[in-house]
Structures are given as C-alpha cells and as structure tokens.
Write a protein that holds these residues in place. Sequence first.
Motif, PDB file in Angstrom:
ATOM      1  N   ARG A   1      61.180   9.243 106.984  1.00 33.85           N
ATOM      2  CA  ARG A   1      61.716   9.697 105.702  1.00 33.85           C
ATOM      3  C   ARG A   1      61.252   8.810 104.547  1.00 33.85           C
ATOM      4  NH1 ARG A   1      63.865  14.657 104.230  1.00 33.85           N
ATOM      5  NH2 ARG A   1      65.358  15.401 105.761  1.00 33.85           N
ATOM      6  N   ALA A   2      61.294   7.491 104.734  1.00 32.00           N
ATOM      7  CA  ALA A   2      60.973   6.574 103.642  1.00 32.00           C
ATOM      8  C   ALA A   2      60.570   5.221 104.214  1.00 32.00           C
ATOM      9  CB  ALA A   2      62.160   6.416 102.698  1.00 32.00           C
ATOM     10  N   ILE A   3      59.745   4.491 103.460  1.00 34.51           N
ATOM     11  CA  ILE A   3      59.363   3.142 103.858  1.00 34.51           C
ATOM     12  C   ILE A   3      59.194   2.292 102.595  1.00 34.51           C
ATOM     13  CG2 ILE A   3      56.910   3.780 103.958  1.00 34.51           C
ATOM     14  CD1 ILE A   3      56.642   1.697 106.224  1.00 34.51           C
ATOM     15  N   LYS A   4      59.604   1.038 102.708  1.00 35.71           N
ATOM     16  CA  LYS A   4      59.536   0.119 101.567  1.00 35.71           C
ATOM     17  C   LYS A   4      59.148  -1.271 102.075  1.00 35.71           C
ATOM     18  CE  LYS A   4      62.791   0.256  98.443  1.00 35.71           C
ATOM     19  NZ  LYS A   4      64.107   0.080  97.746  1.00 35.71           N
ATOM     20  N   VAL A   5      58.361  -1.995 101.260  1.00 34.78           N
ATOM     21  CA  VAL A   5      58.043  -3.398 101.534  1.00 34.78           C
ATOM     22  C   VAL A   5      58.420  -4.199 100.299  1.00 34.78           C
ATOM     23  CG1 VAL A   5      56.246  -5.092 102.053  1.00 34.78           C
ATOM     24  CG2 VAL A   5      56.177  -2.832 103.142  1.00 34.78           C
TER      25      VAL A   5
ATOM     26  N   ASN B   1      60.014 -11.384  98.995  1.00 36.56           N
ATOM     27  CA  ASN B   1      61.101 -12.336  98.720  1.00 36.56           C
ATOM     28  C   ASN B   1      62.396 -11.668  98.262  1.00 36.56           C
ATOM     29  OD1 ASN B   1      59.385 -14.506  99.351  1.00 36.56           O
ATOM     30  ND2 ASN B   1      58.613 -14.602  97.247  1.00 36.56           N
ATOM     31  N   PRO B   2      62.924 -10.732  99.051  1.00 39.71           N
ATOM     32  CA  PRO B   2      64.170 -10.061  98.643  1.00 39.71           C
ATOM     33  C   PRO B   2      65.313 -11.054  98.485  1.00 39.71           C
ATOM     34  CG  PRO B   2      63.675  -9.666 100.965  1.00 39.71           C
ATOM     35  CD  PRO B   2      62.465 -10.313 100.385  1.00 39.71           C
TER      36      PRO B   2
ATOM     37  N   VAL C   1      59.226  -5.410  94.630  1.00 36.95           N
ATOM     38  CA  VAL C   1      58.891  -4.315  95.542  1.00 36.95           C
ATOM     39  C   VAL C   1      57.383  -4.107  95.469  1.00 36.95           C
ATOM     40  CG1 VAL C   1      59.186  -1.871  96.072  1.00 36.95           C
ATOM     41  CG2 VAL C   1      61.147  -3.220  95.313  1.00 36.95           C
ATOM     42  N   VAL C   2      56.693  -4.253  96.602  1.00 38.82           N
ATOM     43  CA  VAL C   2      55.235  -4.131  96.610  1.00 38.82           C
ATOM     44  C   VAL C   2      54.762  -2.822  97.240  1.00 38.82           C
ATOM     45  CG1 VAL C   2      54.835  -6.609  96.510  1.00 38.82           C
ATOM     46  CG2 VAL C   2      55.097  -5.500  98.738  1.00 38.82           C
TER      47      VAL C   2
ATOM     48  N   LEU D   1      57.973 -11.190 103.431  1.00 36.65           N
ATOM     49  CA  LEU D   1      57.780  -9.760 103.199  1.00 36.65           C
ATOM     50  C   LEU D   1      58.723  -8.995 104.117  1.00 36.65           C
ATOM     51  CD1 LEU D   1      53.888  -9.590 102.929  1.00 36.65           C
ATOM     52  CD2 LEU D   1      55.500  -9.065 101.089  1.00 36.65           C
ATOM     53  N   ARG D   2      59.557  -8.153 103.538  1.00 34.25           N
ATOM     54  CA  ARG D   2      60.535  -7.364 104.299  1.00 34.25           C
ATOM     55  C   ARG D   2      60.110  -5.897 104.313  1.00 34.25           C
ATOM     56  NH1 ARG D   2      66.642  -7.845 102.551  1.00 34.25           N
ATOM     57  NH2 ARG D   2      66.366  -9.792 103.737  1.00 34.25           N
TER      58      ARG D   2
END
Length: 403
Positions: A312-316, A319-320, A327-328, A356-357
């Motif tokens: 459905r979705a992906i995020k990287v 340094n959260p 957000v990269v 990186l998360r």
Amino acid sequence: MTKPDSPLRRFGVATMALATAFVVVACGSDADNNAAPAAAGSHSAHAGGSSAPPQPLRAGERFVDLKMAEAYTPAPPEGGGTDEYRCQVIDPGLTKAQFLTGTQFAPENVAIAHHAIVYAVPPDRAALVRKQDAKTPGPGWQCFGGTGVPGADVEGEDQGATWVDTWAPGATETLFTQDIGFKLEPGSLIILQVHYNLLATDGQPAGSDRSAVRLRLTDGTPQTRELTTFPLDAPTDLPCAADESGPLCDRAASIADVTKRFGSEVGGTADEQLEECGQSAPKPGDTQTCDHKVPAPMTLFAGFGHMHLLGRAIKVELNPGRPNAKVVLDVPQFDFDNQRLVKLPSPVEIGPGDTLRVTCTHDAALRKRLPQLSKLPPRYVVWGDGTSDEMCTGIMTVSPRKS
C-alpha cells in the motif's frame, strides 16, 4: 561480500543501474516527482501507446537495439488467473566494457503489455540464465518480481542481476547524464520481464508479442562514475484479514510453506530480519518498520520502494525524531506495476551516526480484489519470492564518499 543475513547481501547489486537514474531527464519519465501514482493495489490494464522517440545521441554514445529472439503468445497460468509474467534473455553481444547511459523498452503488443522490467546479468552468471532458458519449453520462462533464476536474480541470498529499468505505458527513455553510468562487462546478458495482462482483451485472443529494448552505450572516461545502492529491508508480518481463516493463517505454517517453495535461505529471512531490526518478536499488523545505521559516508540522491501485490505505501526517513529529520522517500500509494525512482530535490550527505528508517504498509484485503491472488488460500504473509508472498525494501541510490 556482505554477511549472509545482511539486507545488503539480499539486495546489494540488485538495483545498481537504478542508482544512475536520479539524473533522468526524459519527459514523462518514471522519475517524475510530480506524476500522480496509481491507486494503491491497482493492477488493471494501462492505456496502450507507442514509445516516444529517444533523445538525440550525445558525443561518444551509440544505440544498441535488442529484440526478443522470437515472438511469444502469452496464456493464463495454470489454476486460473489473467496475468502472466514472462522472462526472455537477449545477448547484447558486447566485446568490451560499456557504460549504460540510457534505456528504453518498446512493447510490440501494447494491448496486453501491462508493464516490463529490464535486468542486466553479469558474465559470471550468464550460464545460469542460459540453463534456465534451455530447460523451459517455448521462448523464455515464467517469472515474478525478479528474473526467476536462482543465483542470477535481484532477490534472495545470492543475487546476480541488476534491475536496470521499469516501463509502464507512457514512460519514455530513462536517460542518465554522460558522466554517470552502469558498467556492462563483455558477456553480459539482458533479461526482459514482461507482465502480460490478459484481462485487458476481455477473453479474446491476445496475439503474440516480440518486444524490444534500446540501450544507450558509451565507452566512458576516467571521470565516469559508477554509483551503488543502499537497500533498507523491514520485516513483513501481515496476518490474514479478520474474515479469513485457514491453515496458512498461522505464521509458523506460512514460513514452513515459504521454506518448502524456495529453500531454507529464503524461509529463514522472516526471523533473520527481526534480529537485524532489533525486534525480539514479530509484531503482526499492516505496518512494519526497521531502523538501519548508515555504515559509511555517502551521498544520497534518490530511491524507490519495492513490495509485491499487497503493498500500500512505503516511506524512508532520515534520523526520525531528531532535529535534522527528513523524509527521503515517500510513496503513499504504491503501485507494483510502476515502481518508479523518486529523485531527491537535492543530494543529502549521510554517514556514521545517521539512521535510515524504512516503513511499509500492506493490505491483506487486496487479496480478494486481485486476479493473481483471489483464488489462492489465505495466508499469514511473510518475506518470500512468490506472488503470494511479500517484501519491504527501500532501495536508496547513493555514492560513497571518502569523508
């Protein structure tokens, strides 16, 4: 080589060519940050259309036009369904090392060509591809999510292929700047994976297809840079939906099934990822996350997300939770058939001390809506190579720095 349980091992060279794609300049490119993504979970037919002409050749470049060795007539897979993923190998006939600076896939039968992926296979893995092709009746072989050739694929413990380009109707040439390219050694092979959507013809004969790809090659110079990728995996622990039940809705049973289908290395990935991510136990749910420490100085240019049909979705995020958080990569509506590279507005310098998360969201409810999955038994979805399995990987384009 990285350690066997490392995400760099699983995806290390799989997408090196995409590392160059942050400099795509062709109009309508998959790297267009402003293009509206398709609806999540959408795998219906795209509108057909012929490929646009490529950009003019630049100094030192040449085109190499490659076509499938013979036409192929797709057919629905055994057990039902309306989609076939077919791989065919093409020999570009390289006698010296070349840098790939542009790629353009050209479908012949636009009525059924839903999307395509172009892979490059290095010379030391070419024999594995030839063997796979020879043992499968007809042109090419069935594949999904990769080349389907153990040891010459973009997934698994022993990769040996590079994800060069992705095509969907409307895409034009992927064009790199001249000082950046993917190095193809003599004896390298090209694999075209075409997703044929037979639902698009409403059950009528679809005809054959003999698609092609155009490579833009150059000798390169001492200043030509080779870039690489930094893959960021997260676990997949997607339970069956509330209205589903069955023996594979148990996590252990599902892992055993993956192990039976793909071997212990793939079957062990689900638990290995928990350890890599510092998680003592699985957390069943739609959304999973993992933090990765940046091991060395590098410059971050772009990235893309890789999941399968339930994505459905992906995020990287960089340094959260810190003042310099950023957000990269953000793909709020993931489309398996358009896994496009997303260019950062400007390069970002990262290094030791940074994190990186990666966060992925999957949706088990999509299983009933997709022809490829609707007739399969419900399952607790974990990491695996098959259509009914899932992945979560943010593949970031980076260039190493000395300091």
